[in-house]
Write a protein that holds these residues in place. Structure first.
Motif, PDB file in Angstrom:
ATOM      1  N   PRO A  36      46.101  80.171   2.825  1.00 56.90           N
ATOM      2  CA  PRO A  36      45.644  80.085   0.654  1.00 56.90           C
ATOM      3  C   PRO A  36      45.343  81.933   0.524  1.00 56.90           C
ATOM      4  O   PRO A  36      43.826  82.152   1.005  1.00 56.90           O
ATOM      5  CB  PRO A  36      45.761  79.218   0.546  1.00 56.90           C
ATOM      6  N   ARG A  37      45.809  82.809  -0.669  1.00 57.99           N
ATOM      7  CA  ARG A  37      45.253  83.419  -1.223  1.00 57.99           C
ATOM      8  C   ARG A  37      43.742  83.317  -1.551  1.00 57.99           C
ATOM      9  O   ARG A  37      43.060  82.298  -3.031  1.00 57.99           O
ATOM     10  CB  ARG A  37      46.222  83.836  -2.389  1.00 57.99           C
ATOM     11  N   GLU A  51      47.003  76.433  -6.450  1.00 58.44           N
ATOM     12  CA  GLU A  51      47.113  77.625  -5.342  1.00 58.44           C
ATOM     13  C   GLU A  51      47.212  77.221  -3.333  1.00 58.44           C
ATOM     14  O   GLU A  51      48.421  77.357  -2.595  1.00 58.44           O
ATOM     15  CB  GLU A  51      46.944  79.202  -5.204  1.00 58.44           C
ATOM     16  N   VAL A  52      46.138  76.814  -3.816  1.00 56.18           N
ATOM     17  CA  VAL A  52      45.812  76.255  -2.154  1.00 56.18           C
ATOM     18  C   VAL A  52      46.865  75.130  -2.018  1.00 56.18           C
ATOM     19  O   VAL A  52      47.044  74.712  -0.958  1.00 56.18           O
ATOM     20  CB  VAL A  52      44.533  76.263  -1.999  1.00 56.18           C
ATOM     21  N   GLY A  58      54.226  74.589   1.833  1.00 56.40           N
ATOM     22  CA  GLY A  58      54.751  74.952   1.685  1.00 56.40           C
ATOM     23  C   GLY A  58      54.198  74.694   3.399  1.00 56.40           C
ATOM     24  O   GLY A  58      55.162  75.752   4.665  1.00 56.40           O
ATOM     25  N   GLN A  59      53.725  74.503   3.966  1.00 56.26           N
ATOM     26  CA  GLN A  59      53.181  74.433   5.661  1.00 56.26           C
ATOM     27  C   GLN A  59      54.183  73.616   6.023  1.00 56.26           C
ATOM     28  O   GLN A  59      54.048  73.860   7.464  1.00 56.26           O
ATOM     29  CB  GLN A  59      51.693  74.234   5.928  1.00 56.26           C
ATOM     30  N   GLY A  60      54.454  72.999   5.682  1.00 59.91           N
ATOM     31  CA  GLY A  60      55.114  70.984   6.453  1.00 59.91           C
ATOM     32  C   GLY A  60      56.563  71.066   6.885  1.00 59.91           C
ATOM     33  O   GLY A  60      57.024  70.664   7.648  1.00 59.91           O
ATOM     34  N   GLY A  61      56.893  72.495   6.414  1.00 57.76           N
ATOM     35  CA  GLY A  61      58.318  73.352   6.690  1.00 57.76           C
ATOM     36  C   GLY A  61      59.614  72.303   5.877  1.00 57.76           C
ATOM     37  O   GLY A  61      58.743  71.656   5.054  1.00 57.76           O
ATOM     38  N   ALA A  62      60.965  72.173   6.722  1.00 60.40           N
ATOM     39  CA  ALA A  62      62.080  70.890   5.657  1.00 60.40           C
ATOM     40  C   ALA A  62      61.805  69.729   5.953  1.00 60.40           C
ATOM     41  O   ALA A  62      61.798  69.512   5.352  1.00 60.40           O
ATOM     42  CB  ALA A  62      63.392  71.766   6.335  1.00 60.40           C
ATOM     43  N   ASN A  63      61.027  69.612   7.320  1.00 61.42           N
ATOM     44  CA  ASN A  63      61.402  68.246   7.196  1.00 61.42           C
ATOM     45  C   ASN A  63      59.748  67.732   7.093  1.00 61.42           C
ATOM     46  O   ASN A  63      59.475  65.775   7.261  1.00 61.42           O
ATOM     47  CB  ASN A  63      61.516  67.280   8.303  1.00 61.42           C
ATOM     48  N   GLY A  64      58.601  67.875   6.295  1.00 61.59           N
ATOM     49  CA  GLY A  64      57.597  67.744   6.642  1.00 61.59           C
ATOM     50  C   GLY A  64      56.592  67.398   8.154  1.00 61.59           C
ATOM     51  O   GLY A  64      55.449  67.675   7.427  1.00 61.59           O
ATOM     52  N   ARG A  65      56.703  68.218   8.721  1.00 63.88           N
ATOM     53  CA  ARG A  65      56.372  68.090   9.978  1.00 63.88           C
ATOM     54  C   ARG A  65      56.475  69.696  10.988  1.00 63.88           C
ATOM     55  O   ARG A  65      57.313  70.352  10.470  1.00 63.88           O
ATOM     56  CB  ARG A  65      56.873  67.406  11.893  1.00 63.88           C
TER      57      ARG A  65
END
Length: 66
Positions: A36-37, A51-52, A58-65
């Motif tokens: 995170p910035r 922002e955190v 945003g770290q989870g990808g399309a399916n949350g994993r």
């Protein structure tokens, strides 16, 4: 920098506790520009909590994993 809430900025220790990761990991991510910035306020690092949270979402990808 745009702060979107009236919530105070977080210290690196607070971000570490929120994400449950070591402070050293945040420093490594900052040097690699992958986490995170963070903003320099004087000689201190500060993080915008929204922002955190956004970065974390945003770290989870399309399916949350990963």
């Amino acid at each position: 920098m745009t702060i979107t809430t009236n919530e105070p900025l977080w210290t690196i220790e607070e971000v570490s506790a929120f994400l449950r990761i070591p402070v050293d990991t945040l420093y490594q991510w900052r040097s690699r520009r992958t986490g995170p910035r963070a903003f320099k306020v004087g000689r201190h690092l500060r993080y915008d909590p929204s922002e955190v949270r956004s970065w974390l979402t945003g770290q989870g990808g399309a399916n949350g994993r990963r």
